[in-house]
Design an enzyme around this catalytic site. Structure first.
Site, short mmCIF file in Angstrom:
data_model
loop_
_atom_site.label_atom_id
_atom_site.label_comp_id
_atom_site.label_asym_id
_atom_site.label_seq_id
_atom_site.Cartn_x
_atom_site.Cartn_y
_atom_site.Cartn_z
N HIS A 128 43.00 50.14 22.25
CA HIS A 128 43.93 49.32 21.48
C HIS A 128 44.97 50.19 20.78
CE1 HIS A 128 41.31 45.49 21.31
NE2 HIS A 128 42.37 45.28 22.04
N GLU A 369 36.48 41.36 46.18
CA GLU A 369 36.38 42.74 45.68
C GLU A 369 35.29 43.54 46.36
OE1 GLU A 369 35.49 42.52 41.47
OE2 GLU A 369 34.42 40.63 41.73
N ASN A 392 40.49 47.23 41.78
CA ASN A 392 39.73 48.36 41.24
C ASN A 392 38.40 48.51 41.97
OD1 ASN A 392 41.85 48.20 39.48
ND2 ASN A 392 40.64 47.69 37.69
N ASP A 393 37.63 47.44 42.01
CA ASP A 393 36.34 47.49 42.70
C ASP A 393 36.51 47.58 44.21
OD1 ASP A 393 34.37 47.68 40.79
OD2 ASP A 393 34.21 45.54 40.47
N CYS A 440 44.56 40.87 40.46
CA CYS A 440 44.34 41.08 39.03
C CYS A 440 43.84 42.50 38.75
CB CYS A 440 43.36 40.05 38.47
SG CYS A 440 41.73 40.06 39.26
#
Length: 520
Positions: A128, A369, A392-393, A440
């Site tokens: 953050h 994925e 990503n995966d 995504c």
């Protein structure tokens, strides 16, 4: 909204979230239990905080791992107060914050206009503090590792927030180059501010849905300020990890309603619980030799249908009167488990309508994925309303590379030819089934890769909040025909570097070279 206003909104929302976190029963009861067992208060709090942080540290999802760092920073501040307090130092203009850990509250202590940069040994660009620094236009170099930071005290530092580099006592020529880059940055920021609102489209008017990935309600205001056209992925693991039990249906309704109402009428895609395996819940412990191929995602919730039922009911209740809910099923590997999940979901929906009255059935999507889903993508698409690709995966499974393992992480090539061909096959399968397909994964937030995805046939892109203006600007500069040409060129490449060069050259020719394509 201006970047400064967005940053202020995010900071306020984060402090609200931290206040709720510190007031949670889990932290309080765990600490009191240890005190009653004979531990002193600081030790009891530290052990309770570390127990909760350990849950996040074991996660594969880099965003959720960073939430553990938030929790640890909060705990450390309370411990300081318990053992004697802390005085706030003076911060002159041009201050650089350098430390092992730097959190949002450290930033809040620095007067407006005095902070020039951040150097942090730990953390990542998903923390953050990095997100907030980016929103305020402050360079942040995160995760510098074991460098002896005490040697930087009193030295002249030059930070490259894009490349993540720190230059110590730079030469005069380097400083002049920095001034030139800063001027270009200010011009870039001014131009990007014009790309924060309004629907995205290509240069020839083809609409492109640009959405955001969210994991906590604290990020909603920043996403809205950046002009997000909805939420492409709302991760629901965060509240499940912070509890010492499954959150109740009522508790989940409040969380989902907040996001759905904030974005209405824009769609919000809520992913069902993607826990298990490397994201084991503390109240459902599982030890596995290979958690990435283990009991996670839809596999876990199908084995615990009561969890799935409560979550779907909470989503339906939260969406009443809004009609902007989309449900996403994670880690679908074949038709059998997909059909089981859809059957259970339909039964929950039918019962909900009987109990609550007419309610629109939300669109249901499946995440692609794992490699087996790539080869069944068309069959899967015919049974759902949309597909969403988690790059990503998918990339780590296709390349057999654990992206959290530093020994092999350099082998994880996001633009590997095998990955690009798999993405092409998924897009073709969705088109053949007449269903939209989105991405995504982190690839969607890189300008060159985003153009490649559009050229391959993707309809929707969902990314981090900070990537939205860059992607909107890049998309507007290219025509549909040109991105298709980029995709065809990339499909002919047999090396990731060749794909990277094609994308970089296209951006540079369009005057967008400063945006960057994606690491090869």
């Amino acid at each position: 909204a201006s970047p400064a206003a967005d940053a202020s909104a995010l900071c306020a929302a984060l402090f609200d979230a931290y206040a709720l976190l510190l007031g949670s029963d889990e932290l309080l009861l765990g600490t009191l239990e240890r005190i009653r067992a004979g531990n002193w208060a600081p030790g009891a709090l530290r052990q309770t905080i570390e127990e909760h942080c350990g849950r996040f540290a074991a996660m594969d999802d880099p965003y959720l791992r960073e939430r553990g760092a938030d929790l640890r920073s909060l705990g450390q501040r309370i411990l300081v107060r318990l053992v004697g307090g802390r005085r706030t130092p003076a911060y002159p203009p041009g201050t650089l914050l350098v430390g092992e850990r730097i959190d949002v509250m450290d930033l809040a202590e620095v007067p407006e206009g005095c902070l020039a940069g951040i150097v942090c040994a730990q953390g990542s660009t998903l923390s953050h503090v990095a997100i907030l620094a980016h929103a305020r236009g402050i360079p942040a170099v995160m995760g510098v590792g074991d460098y002896p930071l005490h040697r930087l005290d009193g030295r002249t530092l030059m930070l490259d927030g894009y490349l993540g580099r720190v230059y110590v006592d730079p030469e005069a020529e380097a400083l002049r180059e920095l001034e030139r880059i800063q001027g270009a940055e200010r011009a870039m920021a001014a131009e990007l501010s014009h790309w924060r609102q309004g629907p995205a489209s290509t240069a020839d008017g083809l609409p492109v849905a640009l959405r955001v990935n969210l994991a906590a309600p604290a990020e909603v205001d920043l996403a809205l300020g950046a002009g997000a056209e909805g939420v492409g992925l709302y991760r629901t693991e965060h509240p499940f990890m912070l509890h010492d039990r499954f959150p109740s249906e009522d508790e989940q309704v409040q969380l989902y309603r907040h996001v759905l109402a904030a974005f209405a009428p824009r769609s919000v895609t809520i992913r069902t619980l993607d826990a298990g395996g490397d994201k084991a819940l503390p109240y459902l412990p599982v030890r596995e030799d290979n958690p990435f191929l283990g009991w996670r995602g839809i596999r876990m919730t199908l084995d615990h249908p009561e969890v799935f039922v409560a979550q779907i009911r909470a989503m339906l209740r939260a969406s009443q009167g809004l009609g902007n809910l989309r449900v996403l099923l994670p880690m679908v590997s074949g038709l059998a488990e997909l059909e089981r999940a859809l059957d259970l979901l339909d039964r929950v929906y039918d019962q909900f309508v009987r109990d609550e009255g007419p309610t629109p059935r939300p669109p249901i999507g499946a995440m692609i994925e794992v490699p087996s889903a790539v080869y069944q993508a068309e069959a899967i698409a015919r049974r759902v309303d949309f597909l969403s690709v988690g790059t990503n995966d998918l990339t780590q499974y296709l390349l057999a590379v654990d992206r959290t393992n530093p020994r092999v992480a350099p082998l994880l090539e996001a633009l590997h030819p095998a990955v690009i061909r798999a993405l092409r096959d998924i897009a073709d399968a969705a088109q053949a089934a007449g269903k939209p397909v989105g991405c995504c994964g982190e690839l969607a937030g890189e300008p060159g890769a985003a153009l490649l995805l559009l050229g391959l046939g993707f309809d929707e892109l969902s990314m981090s909040v900070t990537a939205l203006p860059r992607i909107r600007r890049a998309v507007h500069r290219f025509t549909g025909e040109r991105v298709q040409g980029l995709a065809q060129g990339a499909l002919r490449c047999d090396r990731a570097q060749a794909v990277h060069d094609i994308l970089e050259e296209a951006l540079a020719e369009s005057g967008l070279g400063a945006l960057g394509a994606v690491a090869p």
